[in-house]
Design a protein around this motif. Structure first.
Motif: not given
Lengths: 317, 718
Positions: B385, B541-547, A69-70, A72, A67, A75-78, B536
């Motif tokens: 990504y 534009g910072e975001y958290i990509l999530t599944g 990245p959320h 921060m 969790r 940018y993030g990749f979960h 990135p």
């Protein structure tokens, strides 16, 4: 401090980042969970190094650790359970300008993602890899993980874990082309910060196993170590980490260890009686795969078009 | 008996183009040897004459059944040999030159004897002479099969024609065999017919090993009995005049022979030989040229027949490149501006990556060989990504492993090109052989709803161009795009028009401009489901990509409304794409008795079969689908103009009439199943899993028998 350098000269930057610039949503980890401290350390290291939030990517798999990245605001990749490393390597492969962090856990990294752990270490791309090892599956509610100590009861092994736990350090130190292997406990802030900072500075994959407390499911694991500091051995060295005497006093069992000595690092890792803390191994010169994958990035469209036609020429009738 | 005979007695008879034919169904145990039915023209338009004449044919057909039963009962080696197919026109071996519009040549040998190189040069020479060419390698299943092994045939088939060739064709016309044993596996694959000319190395007749001499003798008798036209030639002996070990070099002698038989341009051939050996010394080139000349002279002197295949001007390519479908896909990756291919070795897809490993640097790309299939797609997703165009190339089992990652790319809307070179399944299945078995798993394989774009290349040229299109679609629709090809396209070689690549084909350079902070990372347009994505490096534009299920801000969202909205938006993208598409073109008349629907590599064989049937006056047309998701528009309307619609596919379906198979439980082939659901029409199918491409002759037979069924049904209802 903003712009003020060590020699008292002032360097004016157009942007200066504070902790807030890296801080995302409010963490939903349990009270007393070791993850909070790790997150704080990551925020601090980011701030200290003034990396641009938009150039930072936190990659994770699935689990409590993932969790991160959320929490921060970079940018993030979960992504998927066990698959943080391939994604992180893919990001780094063509974007050497991005600062890539990986947050993973003992289940995510040492179990379902074990193949990627081995190979990512060998690729040695410039990635900071933090393994939050609490010795249990927390998110799915207390199943045995590869590092659950023998006899600790879980929901999948109610009368206690059946097999001796995996030793992630000795496995990692056995992989070819590793460049940075360290171990810390989540509850010692100065050591935690120092090691994560060094890991982040290192060019290559820096593996940091963090013994992390899960007060909800396996409180005993962290408690045993906290109650008996002699079960840990702090490793210091001018080429590794150096801590002040206050910290050393918390680790009565401490020793000098040269992190360039792989054989010594392996011996320390193999010793089950005491948990080594600090930087076990560091080789700044190991080949980095990201240096090889990022080829041709500076080619112009004209270069590529010419290359395309050359390729087609190989098949011309 | 005669009193009860009704005037319409046409038992065993059917009429085609004013001529009556007789046809007898083959009993099931004999079908492997004889096919579904035996048929013959009675050369009359008078039904009474036909009624009389049929009995003689029926008797003869029945005696053939008995013959086969007898050989099968003997259980000897002969039992595994399927008699070669009957043909209306066995190859007449007249002396002199004959002009043909197409011919199929096979060169078969033990592996390592250079038959493939020989055929490749023949293909190149023919292409340069303006002929249409389709080349396909015959590959043994093992790396090093023992010599003279029946199942170890290694070689190549070259189909040369006046016009553009679209498939490997039916039975071979001329075969050059380096030993007699390797012919057996080709015979059981029904690669030859009565009258196929076999130019056979005769050294085995004098082999010191008695067992080999006997094998050779027996084989000659077998081949003769089956109507193969065997011509024994002292190839080895002739080569020995020039080289001490003809195992290396015999292929060039054979190339000379074939070039003589087919009046190939020797200057072009010799230039190609020189090109192949360019890394070797002048001496090596000279020896191979000498062998070529010797073979050419030998054929001129000792082989009395020859063929000319004039090149048709209308099908002549402006500027041709010669390649197989996998190389074409690799080049397509480069032309699309993709800069990262992450793969794991898997047959038959890997050769695409082999090619890229050689040339990808020319366009600035890199091939990553990952630790496994999952890591390969994960790596590609990571690169994508991060704003770099990426691709992963695999086959069925790899697709199965990648399924969860494909679902992630759908869920998180990561553009990605996935190329699946299909092979036989399930499990490890037939790794080197063709099947169209991945359609359903590609469309529906992931958990939950996983809408994505799925397209299928039907030609080698499309293997190239579709990658370029796939990359654009992936980015425009922010989704993974799966491009299906198969082992037939992947390994088939032909000259195609050289693509004129322009700058616009490449992916645009990485955008690192600032992102408007007020725009959400999933700023879905309600009407189309489309949105722009932050990359990135883009400030703001910072975001958290999530599944996980997420809302427009890419925040994890477990609530009903967010989940429903995300599902709606991802699905709506397919509806948006569908709205931009045109109905497929019908090959043949826009209406008729039978419509064949195909997809993928069967295009050439289906259209060739349809053309043959149409030349007979049959009312059959075909339509070939390139997009399977979203499905192409207008299908229901097209289908409704035909009495019967059926798919022809290389995947499994239950054959009606098989034990326990009923109309209720019959399992349909994959496209048929999808089309039945899509159109609510009674779409039939004919599919087989033979481990080799469908041939036009086979499809032609299917068309004929289905049309007879339609006629029969109409006669009954009348």
């Amino acid at each position: 401090m903003f712009g003020l350098k060590g020699d008292w000269s002032l360097e004016v930057k157009d942007r200066y980042f504070t902790l807030e610039d890296y801080t995302g949503a409010v963490p939903r980890w349990c009270t007393g969970c070791g993850d909070h401290g790790i997150l704080a350390a990551v925020h601090r290291v980011c701030r200290d190094s003034q990396i641009k939030p938009e150039k930072t990517v936190a990659v994770s798999g699935i689990g409590c650790s993932s969790r991160l990245p959320h929490y921060m605001s970079t940018y993030g990749f979960h992504g998927l359970h066990g698959r943080a490393l391939p994604v992180a390597c893919g990001i780094k492969s063509r974007r050497p300008d991005l600062d890539v962090w990986v947050a993973t856990g003992d289940g995510d990294c040492f179990s379902i993602g074990a193949a990627h752990w081995i190979h990512a270490m060998r690729y040695n791309m410039d990635i900071t890899l933090l393994v939050f090892d609490n010795g249990i599956y927390g998110l799915t509610k207390k199943q045995t993980s590869p590092t659950t100590p023998l006899d600790v009861p879980t929901n999948t092994h109610p009368s206690g874990a059946l097999l001796p736990p995996l030793n992630p350090l000795s496995v990692t130190l056995g992989i070819t082309n590793i460049s940075f292997v360290a171990q810390i406990v989540d509850w010692n802030a100065p050591l935690r910060h120092e090691v994560i900072k060094k890991a982040h500075e290192h060019k290559g994959t820096s593996f940091v196993r963090i013994i992390q407390r899960c007060p909800v499911y396996v409180e005993s694991i962290g408690k045993a170590l906290q109650d008996e500091p002699a079960r840990m051995r702090l490793l210091t060295h001018e080429k590794g980490v150096q801590v002040d005497d206050m910290v050393k006093r918390l680790f009565p069992n401490n020793a000098e260890h040269d992190p360039s000595d792989l054989a010594a690092a392996r011996a320390l890792a193999e010793d089950d009686s005491v948990l080594p803390l600090g930087i076990l191994y560091h080789n700044p010169d190991a080949p980095q795969y990201d240096k090889m994958t990022a080829t041709g990035l500076d080619m112009t469209i004209e270069d590529r078009l010419a290359g395309m036609n050359e390729a087609l020429d190989h098949f011309a009738l | 008996m005669s009193t009860t005979r009704i005037s319409g007695d046409t038992k065993y008879l059917f009429k085609r183009d004013k001529t009556w034919w007789v046809k007898l169904a083959v009993p099931r145990p004999l079908r492997g040897a004889l096919g579904y039915d035996l048929r013959r023209s009675l050369h009359t338009d008078d039904v009474e004459t036909a009624r009389e004449a049929r009995w003689e044919a029926i008797e003869e057909f029945r005696s053939r059944f008995d013959e086969i039963r007898a050989t099968q009962a003997n259980g000897t080696a002969a039992a595994v040999i399927h008699p070669v197919d009957e043909s209306d026109e066995p190859l007449e071996l007249q002396r002199g030159v004959r002009q043909v519009d197409q011919h199929i040549v096979e060169i078969v040998s033990d592996s390592g004897e250079g038959a493939q190189k020989c055929g490749q040069i023949l293909g190149l020479v023919s292409g340069k002479m303006g002929n249409g060419v389709w080349t396909v390698e015959i590959i043994p299943a093992e790396i090093q099969p023992p010599a003279r092994e029946r199942q170890g045939a290694s070689g190549i088939r070259v189909r040369m024609g006046s016009n553009y060739m679209t498939n490997m064709g039916d039975e071979a016309d001329v075969v050059v065999a380096f030993n007699e044993q390797v012919l057996y596996s080709r015979i059981s694959n029904r690669a030859y017919r009565k009258g196929t000319v076999v130019l056979l190395e005769n050294m085995w007749a004098e082999d010191p090993d008695e067992r080999i001499r006997n094998q050779y003798k027996e084989a000659l008798a077998d081949f003769e009995a089956q109507g193969l036209n065997v011509i024994e030639l002292p190839i080895q002996q002739e080569c020995l005049k020039l080289v001490p070990d003809p195992r290396k070099g015999k292929n060039m002698f054979v190339l000379g022979m074939i070039c003589s038989i087919y009046h190939r341009d020797t200057d072009i051939a010799k230039a190609e030989i020189a090109k192949i050996f360019k890394k070797k010394s002048e001496k090596v080139i000279n020896i191979n040229h000498d062998l070529f000349d010797a073979g050419y002279a030998f054929a001129r002197e000792h082989i009395g027949f020859s063929f000319e295949i004039p090149a048709s001007e209308e099908d002549r390519l402006e500027s041709a490149v010669v390649m197989n479908g996998n190389t074409a896909a690799g080049l397509g990756v480069m032309a699309a501006g993709i800069e990262m291919v992450a793969m794991y070795p898997i047959t038959p897809a890997t050769s695409a990556s082999h090619y890229l490993a050689e040339d990808f640097h020319l366009t600035g790309g890199f091939v990553h060989q990952a630790e496994d299939e999952i890591a390969a797609i994960g790596f590609a997703i990571g690169a994508s990504y991060a704003g770099k165009t990426a691709c992963t190339i695999t086959s069925g089992p790899g697709m199965a492993l990648k399924t969860e990652m494909i679902g992630l790319a759908v869920m998180a809307e990561v553009p990605l090109v996935i190329i699946d070179v299909q092979r036989g399944g399930p499990s490890t299945g037939l790794p080197t052989k063709v099947e169209q078995g991945d359609l359903l798993s590609t469309l529906y394989g992931a958990p939950g709803d996983s809408p994505k774009i799925v397209m299928a290349a039907a030609t080698i040229s499309e293997c190239f161009h579709f990658v370029v299109m796939a990359r654009r679609l992936a980015e425009s629709f922010r989704t993974p795009v799966i491009m299906l090809t198969d082992a037939n396209l992947g390994t088939g070689v032909q000259p195609i028009e050289r693509p004129e690549v322009t700058e616009e084909w490449f992916a645009p350079p990485l955008d690192q401009s600032d992102w408007d902070e007020d725009v959400a990372p999933f700023d879905w347009d309600e009407k189309t489901g489309l949105s722009e994505r932050p990359i990135p490096g883009m400030r703001g534009g910072e975001y958290i990509l999530t599944g996980l299920a997420h809302n427009r801000n890419s925040k994890i969202a477990y609530d009903t409304a967010s989940n429903q909205e995300g599902m709606d938006m991802r699905s709506r993208k397919l509806a948006a794409m569908f709205a931009t598409m045109k109905p497929p073109e019908v090959h043949g008349d826009p209406e008729g008795d039978l419509l064949i629907v195909g997809w993928g590599s069967t295009l050439g064989a289906i259209e060739e079969a349809v053309d043959r049937a149409r030349a007979q006056g049959l009312k059959v047309s075909s339509v070939h689908l390139r997009f399977l998701s979203p499905m192409e528009p207008g299908l229901k309307e097209i289908f409704s103009r035909f009495k019967k619609v059926m798919t022809i596919e290389i995947n499994y379906s239950d054959e009606p009439g098989s034990p326990l198979v009923t109309e209720e439980n019959r399992r349909y082939s994959q496209l048929a199943l999808v089309l039945r659901a899509h159109t609510l029409m009674d779409i039939d199918c004919w599919s087989k899993v033979p481990g080799h491409p469908l041939q036009p002759g086979t499809i032609h037979n299917v068309i004929e028998s289905r049309l007879e069924e339609i006629e029969g049904a109409e006669a009954c209802s009348a």
